[in-house]
Design an enzyme around this catalytic site. Structure first.
Site, PDB file in Angstrom:
ATOM      1  N   GLN A  27       5.046  -6.002   1.911  1.00 55.79           N
ATOM      2  CA  GLN A  27       6.411  -6.379   1.544  1.00 55.79           C
ATOM      3  C   GLN A  27       6.505  -6.925   0.130  1.00 55.79           C
ATOM      4  O   GLN A  27       7.586  -6.920  -0.465  1.00 55.79           O
ATOM      5  CB  GLN A  27       6.971  -7.412   2.532  1.00 55.79           C
ATOM      6  CG  GLN A  27       7.434  -6.827   3.851  1.00 55.79           C
ATOM      7  CD  GLN A  27       8.686  -5.976   3.716  1.00 55.79           C
ATOM      8  OE1 GLN A  27       9.174  -5.723   2.623  1.00 55.79           O
ATOM      9  NE2 GLN A  27       9.211  -5.524   4.832  1.00 55.79           N
ATOM     10  N   SER A  47       1.285  -0.457   1.348  1.00 61.27           N
ATOM     11  CA  SER A  47       1.698   0.768   2.023  1.00 61.27           C
ATOM     12  C   SER A  47       2.677   1.556   1.170  1.00 61.27           C
ATOM     13  O   SER A  47       3.527   0.989   0.481  1.00 61.27           O
ATOM     14  CB  SER A  47       2.342   0.427   3.370  1.00 61.27           C
ATOM     15  OG  SER A  47       2.584   1.583   4.128  1.00 61.27           O
ATOM     16  N   SER A  48       2.554   2.873   1.231  1.00 62.95           N
ATOM     17  CA  SER A  48       3.348   3.774   0.395  1.00 62.95           C
ATOM     18  C   SER A  48       4.838   3.720   0.708  1.00 62.95           C
ATOM     19  O   SER A  48       5.669   3.686  -0.207  1.00 62.95           O
ATOM     20  CB  SER A  48       2.830   5.205   0.561  1.00 62.95           C
ATOM     21  OG  SER A  48       3.700   6.147   0.008  1.00 62.95           O
ATOM     22  N   HIS A  49       5.193   3.727   1.997  1.00 62.12           N
ATOM     23  CA  HIS A  49       6.612   3.869   2.328  1.00 62.12           C
ATOM     24  C   HIS A  49       7.438   2.663   1.904  1.00 62.12           C
ATOM     25  O   HIS A  49       8.659   2.743   1.815  1.00 62.12           O
ATOM     26  CB  HIS A  49       6.791   4.145   3.825  1.00 62.12           C
ATOM     27  CG  HIS A  49       6.486   2.985   4.708  1.00 62.12           C
ATOM     28  ND1 HIS A  49       5.200   2.626   5.066  1.00 62.12           N
ATOM     29  CD2 HIS A  49       7.295   2.093   5.329  1.00 62.12           C
ATOM     30  CE1 HIS A  49       5.235   1.571   5.861  1.00 62.12           C
ATOM     31  NE2 HIS A  49       6.492   1.231   6.038  1.00 62.12           N
ATOM     32  N   THR A  85     -10.212  13.611   6.314  1.00 63.30           N
ATOM     33  CA  THR A  85      -9.952  14.250   5.032  1.00 63.30           C
ATOM     34  C   THR A  85      -8.919  13.465   4.230  1.00 63.30           C
ATOM     35  O   THR A  85      -7.898  13.040   4.762  1.00 63.30           O
ATOM     36  CB  THR A  85      -9.443  15.691   5.254  1.00 63.30           C
ATOM     37  OG1 THR A  85     -10.409  16.402   6.034  1.00 63.30           O
ATOM     38  CG2 THR A  85      -9.218  16.401   3.935  1.00 63.30           C
ATOM     39  N   CYS A 176       6.603  -3.298  12.919  1.00 66.30           N
ATOM     40  CA  CYS A 176       5.389  -3.310  13.748  1.00 66.30           C
ATOM     41  C   CYS A 176       5.681  -3.734  15.184  1.00 66.30           C
ATOM     42  O   CYS A 176       4.925  -3.414  16.095  1.00 66.30           O
ATOM     43  CB  CYS A 176       4.360  -4.272  13.153  1.00 66.30           C
ATOM     44  SG  CYS A 176       4.129  -4.099  11.388  1.00 66.30           S
TER      45      CYS A 176
END
Length: 242
Positions: A27, A47-49, A85, A176
């Site tokens: 955040q 985190s990307s989002h 991967t 979450c």
């Protein structure tokens, strides 16, 4: 709740006792400056989002010299940190989104402060029963884009559904804990009584949020209060009529 924890003090306290500190910074990343040296964190994750990149991509920082073990023994990818991967397109998109978000961090921060002030002042002017879970004070530091509050007289789940019905997305906790209808561990840690904790809602601003959006949210809250009052009047009429 949006509270910014005093990580520098916590890390200093823990390091004196040979305890490592990991922080979930999803955040705060690209919302406020996050300096690992100043914070003293041994590890942190982002985190990307949260910076408008694709979901399912993130990053972890581990301070050089900190020993760690892979979750799955025998892992070869990413120097043994994580199996599977590598998602190269997702990582590239994450980097691009992070750079874009960080470059306008200061301006967006000021915008969030203005939106927060508009919501709180609007709730006060309209006499809405809204109170902050952690009141603003000189001793509390909060992220301006997250408002953790109680909308009294209504359970958070009901408030969330009413807002959703009118095209506004809020929550009753972090993503979450979605689907969990009991008071969160955060509310329990703050020693909030269960009945009040169930009235908790979490309002988040994004880069596309406008002052008109804030006013629309306040309109919904005001309508809910009027509908509640009308319901009480209807019940009294029925009682007197009978």
């Amino acid at each position: 709740t949006g509270v910014i924890q005093p990580l520098a003090k916590l890390s200093a306290y823990l390091h004196k006792r040979d305890v490592l500190l990991h922080s979930d910074c999803v955040q705060t990343f690209a919302k406020i400056p996050v300096g690992v040296d100043e914070l003293g964190a041994d590890a942190l994750s982002v985190s990307s989002h949260k910076v408008y990149g694709p979901k399912g991509v993130g990053a972890v920082y581990i301070r050089p010299g900190v020993n760690w073990k892979p979750v799955y023994p025998g892992t070869l990818h990413e120097n043994g940190l994580k199996s599977g991967t590598v998602n190269v397109p997702g990582i590239g998109a994450f980097i691009t989104a992070a750079e874009s978000t960080i470059n306008r961090m200061d301006a967006v921060y000021l915008k969030y402060q203005a939106l927060r002030a508009r919501f709180l002042e609007g709730a006060k002017t309209r006499e809405l029963p809204v109170s902050l879970a952690v009141p603003d004070s000189a001793n509390s530091h909060v992220l301006p884009h997250i408002i953790g509050c109680f909308f009294h007289s209504f359970e958070g789940q009901y408030t969330m559904l009413e807002c959703n019905r009118r095209g506004i997305c809020i929550s009753t906790g972090s993503a979450c804990s979605a689907g969990y209808h009991e008071p969160s561990n955060t509310m329990k840690a703050l020693l909030i009584p269960r009945e009040l904790a169930l009235q908790f809602i979490r309002i988040s601003f994004g880069c596309d949020t406008t002052s008109e959006h804030v006013d629309q949210l306040l309109d919904v809250f005001e309508d809910m209060m009027h509908e509640k009052g009308d319901h009480r009047i209807d019940r009294r009429i029925k009682t007197y009529g009978s």
